[in-house]
Write a protein that holds these residues in place. Sequence first.
Motif, PDB file in Angstrom:
ATOM      1  N   GLU A 278      68.129  32.871  11.238  1.00 17.12           N
ATOM      2  CA  GLU A 278      68.382  34.314  11.223  1.00 17.12           C
ATOM      3  C   GLU A 278      67.283  35.064  10.486  1.00 17.12           C
ATOM      4  O   GLU A 278      66.880  36.146  10.886  1.00 17.12           O
ATOM      5  CB  GLU A 278      69.737  34.616  10.573  1.00 17.12           C
TER       6      GLU A 278
ATOM      7  N   LEU B 227      72.407  24.573   0.459  1.00 20.26           N
ATOM      8  CA  LEU B 227      71.112  24.839   1.071  1.00 20.26           C
ATOM      9  C   LEU B 227      70.319  23.558   0.870  1.00 20.26           C
ATOM     10  O   LEU B 227      69.797  23.297  -0.200  1.00 20.26           O
ATOM     11  CB  LEU B 227      70.404  25.996   0.370  1.00 20.26           C
TER      12      LEU B 227
ATOM     13  N   LEU C 239      65.122  38.184  12.016  1.00 14.58           N
ATOM     14  CA  LEU C 239      65.016  39.508  11.414  1.00 14.58           C
ATOM     15  C   LEU C 239      63.593  39.810  10.987  1.00 14.58           C
ATOM     16  O   LEU C 239      63.134  40.945  11.092  1.00 14.58           O
ATOM     17  CB  LEU C 239      65.960  39.603  10.215  1.00 14.58           C
TER      18      LEU C 239
ATOM     19  N   PHE D  48      70.724  27.526  10.213  1.00 12.43           N
ATOM     20  CA  PHE D  48      71.191  28.825  10.683  1.00 12.43           C
ATOM     21  C   PHE D  48      70.638  29.949   9.802  1.00 12.43           C
ATOM     22  O   PHE D  48      70.183  30.976  10.291  1.00 12.43           O
ATOM     23  CB  PHE D  48      72.717  28.858  10.684  1.00 12.43           C
ATOM     24  N   VAL D  49      70.673  29.730   8.502  1.00 13.59           N
ATOM     25  CA  VAL D  49      70.175  30.744   7.566  1.00 13.59           C
ATOM     26  C   VAL D  49      68.733  31.106   7.906  1.00 13.59           C
ATOM     27  O   VAL D  49      68.387  32.275   8.095  1.00 13.59           O
ATOM     28  CB  VAL D  49      70.263  30.234   6.120  1.00 13.59           C
TER      29      VAL D  49
ATOM     30  N   ILE E 293      74.959  34.884  16.400  1.00 12.20           N
ATOM     31  CA  ILE E 293      76.231  35.137  15.706  1.00 12.20           C
ATOM     32  C   ILE E 293      77.400  34.833  16.627  1.00 12.20           C
ATOM     33  O   ILE E 293      78.428  34.310  16.210  1.00 12.20           O
ATOM     34  CB  ILE E 293      76.282  36.591  15.201  1.00 12.20           C
TER      35      ILE E 293
ATOM     36  N   VAL F 226      73.852  24.623   8.371  1.00 14.93           N
ATOM     37  CA  VAL F 226      73.954  25.939   7.747  1.00 14.93           C
ATOM     38  C   VAL F 226      72.581  26.414   7.293  1.00 14.93           C
ATOM     39  O   VAL F 226      72.195  27.561   7.522  1.00 14.93           O
ATOM     40  CB  VAL F 226      74.944  25.907   6.573  1.00 14.93           C
TER      41      VAL F 226
ATOM     42  N   MET G  79      75.895  26.810  -1.548  1.00 16.55           N
ATOM     43  CA  MET G  79      76.325  28.141  -1.102  1.00 16.55           C
ATOM     44  C   MET G  79      77.825  28.275  -1.161  1.00 16.55           C
ATOM     45  O   MET G  79      78.372  29.190  -1.743  1.00 16.55           O
ATOM     46  CB  MET G  79      75.883  28.376   0.334  1.00 16.55           C
ATOM     47  N   LEU G  80      78.504  27.363  -0.504  1.00 18.06           N
ATOM     48  CA  LEU G  80      79.959  27.321  -0.513  1.00 18.06           C
ATOM     49  C   LEU G  80      80.300  25.926  -0.980  1.00 18.06           C
ATOM     50  O   LEU G  80      79.462  25.042  -0.937  1.00 18.06           O
ATOM     51  CB  LEU G  80      80.503  27.500   0.906  1.00 18.06           C
TER      52      LEU G  80
ATOM     53  N   LEU H 193      77.016  30.454  15.549  1.00 18.16           N
ATOM     54  CA  LEU H 193      77.822  30.397  14.331  1.00 18.16           C
ATOM     55  C   LEU H 193      79.185  29.738  14.556  1.00 18.16           C
ATOM     56  O   LEU H 193      79.569  28.826  13.813  1.00 18.16           O
ATOM     57  CB  LEU H 193      77.960  31.813  13.745  1.00 18.16           C
TER      58      LEU H 193
ATOM     59  N   ILE I 103      78.746  26.089  14.845  1.00 18.78           N
ATOM     60  CA  ILE I 103      78.523  25.407  13.567  1.00 18.78           C
ATOM     61  C   ILE I 103      79.841  25.255  12.809  1.00 18.78           C
ATOM     62  O   ILE I 103      80.148  24.188  12.257  1.00 18.78           O
ATOM     63  CB  ILE I 103      77.497  26.205  12.731  1.00 18.78           C
TER      64      ILE I 103
ATOM     65  N   LEU J  20      70.412  38.102  18.081  1.00 21.12           N
ATOM     66  CA  LEU J  20      71.543  38.165  17.156  1.00 21.12           C
ATOM     67  C   LEU J  20      72.844  37.893  17.883  1.00 21.12           C
ATOM     68  O   LEU J  20      73.739  37.230  17.361  1.00 21.12           O
ATOM     69  CB  LEU J  20      71.604  39.540  16.490  1.00 21.12           C
TER      70      LEU J  20
ATOM     71  N   VAL K  48      78.938  23.127   1.127  1.00 25.82           N
ATOM     72  CA  VAL K  48      77.841  23.559   1.987  1.00 25.82           C
ATOM     73  C   VAL K  48      76.662  23.925   1.105  1.00 25.82           C
ATOM     74  O   VAL K  48      76.699  24.914   0.397  1.00 25.82           O
ATOM     75  CB  VAL K  48      78.246  24.779   2.833  1.00 25.82           C
TER      76      VAL K  48
ATOM     77  N   THR L 190      77.931  19.282   7.729  1.00 25.53           N
ATOM     78  CA  THR L 190      76.984  19.750   8.743  1.00 25.53           C
ATOM     79  C   THR L 190      75.624  19.110   8.514  1.00 25.53           C
ATOM     80  O   THR L 190      74.623  19.583   9.026  1.00 25.53           O
ATOM     81  CB  THR L 190      76.826  21.282   8.707  1.00 25.53           C
TER      82      THR L 190
END
Lengths: 121, 481, 493
Positions: B137, B68, B141, B133-134, B171, B130, B62-63, B175, B178, B167, B66, B188
Amino acid sequence: MIAFSLFNYWIVIILMMAGFYTVIASGNLVKKIVGLNIFQTSVFIMYISMGKVIGGTAPIVTVNTELYSNPLPHVLILTAIVVGVATTALGLSLIIRIKEAYHSVEEEEILAISQQEDESE
Amino acid sequence: MLIFLALALPLCGVIGVSICRRNPNLREGFTLVVSMTLLFVVLQLLSLVMAGARPELILLEMLPGVELRFKIEPLGMVFATVAAILWPINSLYSIGYMRGNEESHQTRFYIFFAVAIAAAMGVAFSGNLVTLFVFYEVLTLSTFPLVAHKGNKMAMLGGRTYLGILLFTSIGLLLPAIIWTWTLAGTTNFIPGGILTGHIEGGAITLLALLYLFGIGKAALMPIHRWLPAAMVAPTPVSALLHAVAVVKAGVFSIVKVMVYVFGLDLINQAPGADWLMWIACFTLIAASLIALRQDNLKKRLAYSTISQLAYVVLGAVLLAPLSITGAALHIMAHAFGKITLFFAAGSIYTSSKKTEVSQLDGIGRRMPYTMTAFSIGALSMIGIPPTAGFISKWYLLMGAFQVQQLAAVTVIVASTLLNACYFIPIIYAAWFKRESSEAILKYGEAPWPVVTALCMTAGLTLLLFFFPGRPFELIQQIST
Amino acid sequence: MISHHLPALQVVVPLLAAPLCFLLGRYRRLGWILSTLVSWLCLLIALQLAYQVVDGGQIHYAFGGWAPPWGIEYRVDQLNALVLLIVSGIAAVMFPYSWNSIQNEVDPEQQPLFFTCMLLCLAGLLGITITGDAFNLFVLLEISSLSTYTLISLGRDRRALTASFQYLIMGTIGATFILIGVGILYMLTGTLNMADLSDRIGNIGESRALQAGFGFLIVGIGLKLAMFPLHLWLPNAYAFAPSVVSAFIAATATKVAVYVMVRYLFTIFGPEFSFSAMNIHWLFIPAGLIAVLFTSIVALFQRDIKRMLAYSSVAQIGYMLVGIGLVSTTGLTAALLHLFNHALMKGALFLSMGAVCYRLGNTLIDNMDGIGRQMPWTMGAFVAGGLSIIGVPLTVGFISKWYLILAALEQGWWPVAVIVLLGSLIAVIYVWRVVEAAYLHQRPDQAKTVKEAPASLLVPTWILVLANFYFGIDASFTVGFTSSAATTLFGAP
């Protein structure tokens, strides 16, 4: 002597503040545009003044002259004047259309009408 | 590959369900098939993990730094297995319930249900914070449309509270926690023994632990438990999903995972005020039980019971003894099976008799013998009476508390067991031994067969876990080693 | 051969196409096709330029063959290659969208004017970005601004006129301030070329005039980028302009202004002067944080969703200012990332509102009850964009927030991180207001039933939505580009 040599810049400052004040304080849209023009003009004078070299002539290449003014700021300000004219034209034409739509060129009256519209939505 | 399959299968379910939306039989048949396939896949993974393998999958980056990343370890396997076992049962139940109550928008229901399961799988298998966390969330939702399913004023308010709190905490607290962890440790990833050792000390540890503890709002520690009772407006299968299958389990699972694989038990032990973490859990345990006592609405009572049961798991995690961690993991399973039975029973009562209050349940055992037998088994498991699964997990929790000589924790566990008994025993008593009030005119019997089948299955699982705890225990033992 | 002239073509092509569009006059559809093709061509050029500088190189282009510092120099590095990509990319999506969208919102006889102004605006924005000359920047800024004023005044509502006039006054003051600032810099250094300016400013030392010029420039650019509290022109302008114009300027104009700010602070004045001597971050951080909190809260109370999005834009600009004000490579990376990401998310949001406007005639929240069922794709795009604004993982918003908070924590300024998070929590509320109205409220019986928007509106919207997810899931391209740009900006003396 020094104060006098900066004479142009004093004028610039006075014009700038006068124009700026008119833009902010006047409620009439046309006067706002006038103020904006004065404000811009002061900047033009600033540019023109900085190009001037004391004792220099016009920047045309001839045989006898060594010292001449810097032409660049003058050229720049030609462009800026054109931009200023365009802005004024656009502003004035907007005012005409505002006058057609609201039947007024006073900021306060227009604001009152707009606010009513906002609320009645 | 299997991991990918486990994540993708529920999403295939989404596509299938939306294609078959015109034909309810096909649609629900498809859901059942997909959920059974998922169970099969997860069981394959389970046998791998039991044999000591730790399958890993890096989906993409992802970054920089970081990814997935998915990595299966025993704890996640427990959670995934529970969710995978309960999904088919819950689907079966949903079919009976949704049709019995003529709920609207059933396609939407099955779609978001499948998304929620996919998210739960993602949480279970996540290999770093991460990724966790993804999917955490995504889970929040995707469950919102389920909670607000009915679409009336109540459902909207409930949905708003649900989404707002979850949320806000995730958040607002999780977040930053983390990102803080990332700045400290530079990674992480979940690594046995923790990643923070040597990077943080003193009060900062406590602060970070608190951020995690409250940031993971799905664990419903007081004072951020409000979303759970608020979400009771949802249809019963959704409550079951929230309480047993995915949502709250994702919460406590995340907490245990963070404690074990991010902090490491040794590090947390050094933190000043580590006791406070325990006290928060203890307070929630007792307070939620007390509130549950006063609820007349059956589902609300169950909701508060969930809050207090979750606190057992959190308590197990923050007691920081290997045995209590085992207890916590076992309790995730035991509570899942027990609580889903209770909710199924509550939904079954509602479907056939439209009764929602505890005070209306006098003599209902005669009319709905299967439902109430299952309910009794579930309730006994919540209290922790043999021969139910709840007994085993509480046993380990107590052992853990003795191991670290937290007598206060022992007292709290015992006291709350008594409270649990206080609010469950009267229901059982009323259902079986009181006479039905003469005003009852409505004639009703058992709920539709898919409902009854489903709740008998989960009640059976609760008993099975007591008699055959060997395999799950083996798996959980691997966490501490 | 032609590839050598790409930097010039980037600006010249839309600039020349603009009058052509006007000459086509009655053939409105032809004008639209021409401008769409031009926007795609611009994107291709921008992609080509970005490809050339991706490894950290620079492209120098002397306009008309006059070598700098006498002639005007165009210069492409990683920073402005990225901004060029955003501007031309957004334009390439907006132009196809515009045809259907303006049929309901702009009078037919004014439509040639619309495309002309859009192209002029595009040319101006691209020019600002690519130019290496301080005065040229001013001229192009005015080109884009004047066309923007016209575009805003094309809105059907008469309040569009006053909004446009207000913007004209404030925008011109801002531009004149920039002119003054440039003039002072020229007096001090005798050059207008940005690279020369940065060399010579370093040698001036402490000078009152330099500080004054700095001040004029910051305020002038601040007006253009709607830095709090200079943002007052923005909400009305975005609310009453035709939807596609709102979308275009929200996604590009303020972004370009942020770019100009970064260019001046880092390349021309240098981080040393801007932050150590002038301590500009003590202005940016409070202004940014107040913008985040205050305008987010104001957004909560808006009934017109376009205006709500406008306030949210001011808040988002606040994030960028905070990122710049953190004075670290990570902070600047966060600001540039958000610049890119915000263009994507706000573009998607405004385009979905454009589709709502196409069917409903306005974007008031009261009229949107229950339209989620009737326009599933449109509102789906809005929800996706909204999640991105909130900063939910897998969207670009998450990437921005991640870096911003990371930067704040690196500096140990945790209150900044707290406020940034608070801002996204308020975003949850204002996005959810719309979601509840669209999905959970029942459509009133007397309300007219609406159909889904046509594909010509939905496809561009969803391209942006998918970009939101793509760059949110795999951010290695954007992060790589921005962080290396940020490092260069800090590394340059």
